[in-house]
Design an enzyme around this catalytic site. Structure first.
Site, PDB file in Angstrom:
ATOM      1  CG  ASP A 411      -1.811   1.172   1.324  1.00  0.00           C
ATOM      2  OD1 ASP A 411      -2.707   1.280   0.468  1.00  0.00           O
ATOM      3  OD2 ASP A 411      -1.629   1.997   2.239  1.00  0.00           O
ATOM      4  CD  GLU A 464      -2.671   2.320  -3.186  1.00  0.00           C
ATOM      5  OE1 GLU A 464      -3.728   2.956  -3.257  1.00  0.00           O
ATOM      6  OE2 GLU A 464      -2.023   2.208  -2.139  1.00  0.00           O
TER       7      GLU A 464
END
Length: 908
Positions: A411, A464
């Site tokens: 993330d 990401e």
């Protein structure tokens, strides 16, 4: 004896123990050999009496109280330390007995400590934390924690009344505190009591704990990870192929706490309850993987797991670590891969967590310009500290090894790469070269990915990353970061913005559709429609779509099909597959009641069909990362909101023709250029009636014509459904030999069928009708081949000025020979020679061929008619003109008429 004992007392060390400021308690507590026997010293805060119980002889020897705070000592005769237990009585007279925790040596090797100090002890989680072990036949738990700047660290828990004066830990040169405590068992809860410089004393959860209490409680829990028996061997052996770059990958993103809620009043299902339900549902819809939003322990539900406090512990919301292993095992036994969201970018400020862990900024930077995210309110890891890097790298490996994770999705990678991410001027510090690149984070990511792929080459690493940072999925040897895939955030933003527009206005935003192909091969992409797109007042995918409820559904089918045919792997957030209407809320279950409505159930079934089509066609995934897997046919029809392109493998016959109509207009007889001459069959239509669509489509196979369109020599005409994706497969035309074989096979089958149905009046050989049918079919096929040869030659000789009636007659004679089933090779040679005779001969032959073509395929328009693309369905109908079958108006030669008669004979 007491005098001798007194001489051995080190009062300074005793005071440090009593006042809980000793970081080397093993130097004074526990047993040691002296000239006068075995000296045993112990500290029992508040105890009134203590004794040593030697196991071998069962003898109990009273200890001397050297300090009223509870410090006891005794000298036993002998030169060898015996096995013994300590007995003591508290102020209430309660008797306690246990083995001496200071009688056991440290369990770290010097090499492990050196590796940890250099950030390369990748199995450090096997030592740090709390691990049930057996030492010298005694069961207990070995505790270890990194806190180099603390004055003292103690283990406290339900086994010692949370008293930090007991079980003070021993400090190693590496900054690790460690202690083996006999008698502590799996299931016991604990924390570390840390005394920082300045005297502040506080409790911290274990950064390496394998389990934790359910929030709002936050103590760590002792667990034994060595008892679960895995049953996913088959999956683990084949996953390298199953999730390789040439495999279909479609991911279902899930938040376990809100996917489904129990009906019995409980807040959450257990991992073991969720597993079979989710596996069955995902398998039914055809997804290949699930991606779990962070299951690592976190205190705040509203963070969705992205503010982690227990990196090595599955959250207790849904059960125990073994329950989570059961979940993973069940998924694998159903051939479903599991990707875990992981957050190495930042951590929360909760005081029981990593922040200021040992009284200093241990895991984070001291300078807030480097160590904090002003917008998120979280802290940033200090990637330049080897032990911090080791903590994170080992954690990624931990989930892959201990829980068989098939991939890690990192993330907020962009926030790691840029020093000024989310910050204003003056809120960040430049690197040594004056730039905004976080050089330490870059090195960390490369280090992590290199080790992870070395240990688990068949597992996935997904980033990401929301910027244009180069080579995120590039090879480490080529200055890349080494990820397998990168979320295509640009595609997600552009595409969702485009789909929000009413189809009438989409033409002005056509570049939002086509721009993704400009950079499609700069990285290895995963097309994500994730949770980020259905929260914070953005609305669900359903509510993003314009129009009536029926049009919203049509737009959703179009959107999901476009995602499936666009190059890249796929990801969709839960609930969007059946048209969840409400925005996602982590406190509520998905709106499963919507499946009682026909439209939502049709959308769910559509997704299952779409996945089946995706997985059945290698052209949609085998060359996702290669430019040769995609080719534009027409990407410029912005006024009609159309995209037309090819998806390919290295096999010509796998080619798919994709037509995407983002307008609400139906098009009849729309001409499309095709890459090869042959047959094109509609294999998938998102607007089919079974999915809730209009049913407009192309049920019949389309044979290409030599009519130029889209800068291609061959083309087909098709019906385009409104708001749809239509996909056509390609079949090459049959050659002469193949055609003859096919004809013979059909004739034989027909004869066998007639014989079976009782038509025995004729001899066993070919009947007169069968002979005629075979001859007619041979005539047609051979004439078609001759037609092809004649057409090719006439084009090449169109500018030649010669020609005579004799030449015309010779050409007609050659074609007649073909009609009479002469050897094809002879006919071809004859045509090759005679077509050269002149333009008039070619023209006459072309008339005959054109007549035959019109007779053979009444639906096709004459080649001489100019090609136009109708703007709307009504215009297309107004342009359509009935064909005439009057022979007098054709001006055809006898050859043309004979060809017509032959065709009519075959039809009869």
């Amino acid at each position: 004896m007491e005098e001798k004992l007194y001489d051995y007392m080190d009062w300074a060390e005793i005071e440090a123990v009593v006042y809980s400021e000793e970081n080397h308690p093993r130097d004074i507590l526990g047993p040691r050999v002296t000239e006068d026997g075995i000296l045993i010293q112990a500290f029992f805060p508040g105890a009134t009496r203590a004794a040593v119980h030697t196991i071998r002889d069962g003898k109990q020897t009273e200890m001397v109280c050297e300090d009223e705070a509870g410090f006891f000592a005794v000298l036993l005769p002998g030169k060898k330390i015996p096995s013994y237990t300590l007995i003591y009585w508290d102020g209430d007279g309660n008797q306690m007995e246990h083995y001496d925790p200071y009688a056991y040596p440290m369990q770290f090797t010097e090499q492990e400590q050196k590796q940890f100090e250099n950030g390369i002890c990748y199995s450090i989680y096997e030592k740090l934390g709390a691990h049930p072990v057996k030492i010298d036949g005694v069961s207990g738990v070995y505790f270890a924690v990194w806190a180099p700047n603390a004055i003292r660290v103690s283990v406290v828990g339900n086994f010692n009344n949370w008293d930090g004066r007991a079980y003070q830990m021993n400090l190693l040169e590496s900054g690790i505190y460690e202690l083996f405590i006999p008698g502590v068992r799996a299931g016991d809860i604990y924390k570390y009591e840390i005394k920082a410089k300045g005297g502040l004393t506080y409790l911290k959860s274990d950064p390496y704990a394998n389990a934790a209490q359910l929030r709002p409680n936050n103590a760590s829990v002792v667990v034994d990870l060595g008892k679960y028996a895995w049953q996913d061997e088959n999956w683990m052996k084949k996953r390298g192929v199953t999730q390789g770059d040439k495999a279909p990958i479609s991911v279902y993103e899930v938040h376990l706490g809100s996917w489904k809620k129990p009906d019995d009043g409980r807040e959450f299902y257990n991992y073991r309850e969720i597993a079979p339900m989710l596996a069955s549902y995902v398998k039914e819809l055809g997804y290949t993987h699930v991606e779990l939003m962070p299951v690592m322990e976190h205190p705040l539900d509203e963070s969705w797991g992205y503010q982690v406090t227990g990196y090595y512990a599955p959250t207790a919301r849904y059960g125990t670590p073994d329950d989570f292993r059961y979940f993973m095992d069940t998924m694998h036994q159903n051939d479903i891969g599991v990707i875990l969201d992981w957050v190495p970018a930042h951590f929360p400020r909760d005081t029981f967590g990593l922040s200021a862990f040992d009284g200093t900024c241990l895991y984070e930077h001291f300078d807030p310009r480097q160590g904090s995210h002003p917008h998120w309110g979280t802290l940033i890891y200090n990637y330049g500290r080897p032990e911090v890097k080791n903590f994170l790298i080992a954690n990624a490996l931990f989930w892959a090894k201990e829980y068989h994770a098939d991939g890690i999705r990192m993330d907020a990678v962009a926030s790691m790469l840029y020093l000024d991410y989310g910050k204003q001027d003056g809120e960040w510090v430049a690197n040594i070269y004056g730039g905004n690149e976080n050089l330490e984070a870059i090195e960390f990511l490369k280090h992590l990915n290199s080790i992870f792929k070395k240990e688990f080459p068949d597992a996935l690493l997904i980033a990401e990353e929301s910027t244009a940072w180069p080579k995120v999925t590039g090879d480490l040897d080529d200055e890349g970061l080494g990820f397998d895939y990168k979320w295509n955030m640009g595609w997600m933003n552009d595409f969702t913005e485009y789909m929000k527009n009413d189809p009438v206005y989409r033409g002005a935003h056509h570049d939002q559709l086509t721009f993704s192909m400009v950079y499609a091969y700069s990285e290895k992409f995963m097309l994500s429609l994730s949770h980020d797109e259905v929260v914070h007042l953005k609305g669900s995918m359903y509510t993003k779509m314009p129009g009536t409820p029926e049009q919203k559904m049509a737009n959703l089918r179009l959107a999901y099909a476009y995602q499936m045919v666009h190059p890249g792997k796929k990801l969709l957030f839960m609930g969007q597959e059946f048209g969840q209407e409400k925005e996602w809320n982590e406190k509520q279950s998905l709106s499963w009641e919507l499946l009682e409505d026909k439209e939502h159930l049709q959308l769910k079934n559509y997704m299952a069909a779409l996945h089946a089509f995706y997985k059945a066609n290698p052209a949609l995934y085998q060359l996702d990362e290669k430019p040769e897997g995609f080719e534009w046919i027409n990407g410029m029809e912005w006024e009609k909101n159309l995209l037309i392109f090819l998806r390919r493998t290295r096999k010509k016959e796998d080619t798919l023709l994709v037509v995407c109509n983002f307008s609400n207009v139906e098009y009849d007889d729309f001409r499309i250029g095709v890459p090869y001459p042959g047959k094109y069959k509609e294999m998938f239509n998102s607007d089919a009636e079974s999915y809730g669509g209009t049913g407009v489509g192309n049920p019949r196979v389309k044979m290409s014509k030599k009519t130029e369109c889209d800068e291609r020599k061959n083309s087909i005409t098709v019906k385009l459904a409104p708001l749809s994706v239509q996909v056509f497969s390609y079949t090459k035309p049959e050659t002469g030999a193949a055609s003859n074989k096919s004809t013979k096979a059909k004739t034989a089958a027909k004869a066998a069928a007639e014989k079976k149905t009782g038509k025995k009046g004729k001899p066993a050989g070919k009947t007169e009708e069968a002979v005629k049918a075979v001859k007619a079919k041979k005539t047609t096929k051979t004439a078609q081949k001759a037609e092809k040869k004649v057409s090719e030659k006439t084009v090449k000789t169109a500018e030649k000025k010669q020609g005579t009636t004799t030449a015309t007659e010779k050409v007609e004679k050659a074609v007649k020979q073909a009609i009479d089933s002469k050897p094809v090779k002879t006919v071809e040679q004859t045509v090759d020679k005679l077509v050269k005779a002149g333009k008039s001969a070619a023209a006459e032959a072309a008339k005959a061929v054109e007549k035959y073509r019109a007779a053979a395929d009444p639906e096709k328009k004459p080649a001489t008619k100019p090609e136009t693309k109708p703007e709307t369905k009504s215009e297309a109908k107004s342009e359509a003109k009935p064909e005439t079958k009057t022979k007098k108006s054709t001006g055809m030669s006898e050859l043309g008429e004979e060809l017509q008669r032959k065709f009519e004979t075959e039809e009869r």
